[in-house]
Scaffold this active site. Sequence first.
Site, PDB file in Angstrom:
ATOM      1  N   MET A  30      -5.272  -7.244  -2.691  1.00 12.67           N
ATOM      2  CA  MET A  30      -4.269  -6.645  -1.811  1.00 12.67           C
ATOM      3  C   MET A  30      -3.880  -5.267  -2.360  1.00 12.67           C
ATOM      4  SD  MET A  30      -2.048  -9.706  -0.190  1.00 12.67           S
ATOM      5  CE  MET A  30      -0.889  -9.905  -1.500  1.00 12.67           C
ATOM      6  N   TYR A  32      -2.936  -2.084  -5.062  1.00 15.33           N
ATOM      7  CA  TYR A  32      -2.064  -1.774  -6.188  1.00 15.33           C
ATOM      8  C   TYR A  32      -2.689  -2.354  -7.459  1.00 15.33           C
ATOM      9  CZ  TYR A  32       1.930   0.461  -8.098  1.00 15.33           C
ATOM     10  OH  TYR A  32       2.712   1.342  -8.789  1.00 15.33           O
ATOM     11  N   HIS A  37      -7.254  -7.063 -11.708  1.00 15.29           N
ATOM     12  CA  HIS A  37      -8.237  -6.802 -10.641  1.00 15.29           C
ATOM     13  C   HIS A  37      -9.494  -6.161 -11.224  1.00 15.29           C
ATOM     14  CE1 HIS A  37      -4.351  -6.315  -8.253  1.00 15.29           C
ATOM     15  NE2 HIS A  37      -4.971  -7.283  -7.613  1.00 15.29           N
ATOM     16  N   GLN A  61      -0.280 -14.021   5.178  1.00 17.65           N
ATOM     17  CA  GLN A  61       0.036 -14.867   4.025  1.00 17.65           C
ATOM     18  C   GLN A  61       1.453 -14.636   3.497  1.00 17.65           C
ATOM     19  OE1 GLN A  61      -3.333 -13.085   1.690  1.00 17.65           O
ATOM     20  NE2 GLN A  61      -1.967 -13.376  -0.046  1.00 17.65           N
ATOM     21  N   GLY A 147      -8.938 -14.423  -9.554  1.00 19.14           N
ATOM     22  CA  GLY A 147      -8.275 -14.568 -10.853  1.00 19.14           C
ATOM     23  C   GLY A 147      -7.587 -15.922 -10.962  1.00 19.14           C
ATOM     24  N   GLN A 153      -4.712 -20.943  -5.534  1.00 17.55           N
ATOM     25  CA  GLN A 153      -5.498 -20.188  -4.551  1.00 17.55           C
ATOM     26  C   GLN A 153      -6.999 -20.363  -4.818  1.00 17.55           C
ATOM     27  OE1 GLN A 153      -4.663 -16.061  -3.001  1.00 17.55           O
ATOM     28  NE2 GLN A 153      -6.075 -15.481  -4.603  1.00 17.55           N
TER      29      GLN A 153
HETATM   30  O1  PAF Z   1      -4.996 -12.876  -4.413  1.00 14.51           O
HETATM   31  C1  PAF Z   1      -4.815 -11.996  -3.542  1.00 14.51           C
HETATM   32  O2  PAF Z   1      -4.609 -10.824  -3.847  1.00 14.51           O
HETATM   33  C2  PAF Z   1      -4.847 -12.391  -2.075  1.00 14.51           C
HETATM   34  O3  PAF Z   1      -4.284 -13.641  -1.869  1.00 14.51           O
HETATM   35  C3  PAF Z   1      -6.265 -12.329  -1.452  1.00 14.51           C
HETATM   36  C4  PAF Z   1      -7.209 -13.337  -2.099  1.00 14.51           C
HETATM   37  C5  PAF Z   1      -6.824 -10.923  -1.624  1.00 14.51           C
HETATM   38  C6  PAF Z   1      -6.186 -12.648   0.045  1.00 14.51           C
HETATM   39  O4  PAF Z   1      -5.373 -11.753   0.719  1.00 14.51           O
END
Ligand code: PAF
Length: 281
Positions: A30, A32, A37, A61, A147, A153
Amino acid sequence: MELLKNIVAVRNYVSQAKKEGKSIGLVPTMGYLHEGHLSLARKARAQNDIVIMSIFVNPTQFGPNEDLERYPRDLERDKKLAEGARVDAIFFPSAEEMYPSNFATYVHVEVLTEVLCGASRPGHFRGVTTVVSKLFNIVQPDRAYFGLKDYQQATVIKRMVEDLNFPIEIVTVPTYREEDGLALSSRNKYLSPEQRQSARSLYRALKLGEELIHSGERQVEVVKEAMSKEILAHPETKIDYIAINNAETLQPLDEINGKILLALAVWVGSTRLIDNLVLEV
Ligand code: PAF
């Protein structure tokens, strides 16, 4: 680095790469971007010919009273960081591109999404699995990178990939931490210097829980109570949940045994932070 603004541009880029027999790694984010990341991007770089990173603050979400509007965004900064991590292409669609006004289809994983963050954030995982399915269909990667700070998730996405037969390998990468243990998160940016001090309590509580379990404690409530005390000793903290669950089914345990997930969500001021440890007991 290629900048792909819409789905057609991704399809063209991917079809050329596939014609050339190249493998594709997808790093969904997402934006930033932080070192967490970038560690996903580096792993993807090592395992694939082409690395595509998506940057999309996914509205489905976020709950109605959550931080969608204030979620940090800085595409120019993200482009530089992604380029530094040798990402080949960034896909940054608009919300209208991903969710046209007649959009009506969602992906929902049952059971695993009813506990932990799923219980606190109704609809959150439905938004995640929907957008991730769309990204998988658009990019058609060989591998996708997630991650382990977002352990639930990653578990939900692995379930979805298996259940819906996506021909994609899900690769998980360990949580990236600051020196004092705080897990990197784009939301850390919201913390004042005082709140940043309090945020250390999450990892401290997890380590305390681990220590107690390793020294023989097997009662869930005893460990949770000690973790809770550790967190609440710091200003501006409020516990959303502390959980000791089975690391595969994500269901709560009566007794601590096997592969366990120690997970917590804590409000520090108006910022909700999560973290976890997985232990073999
Ligand atoms: O982990 C995230 O940043 C978000 O949940 C993802 C997997 C990019 C989905 O929008």
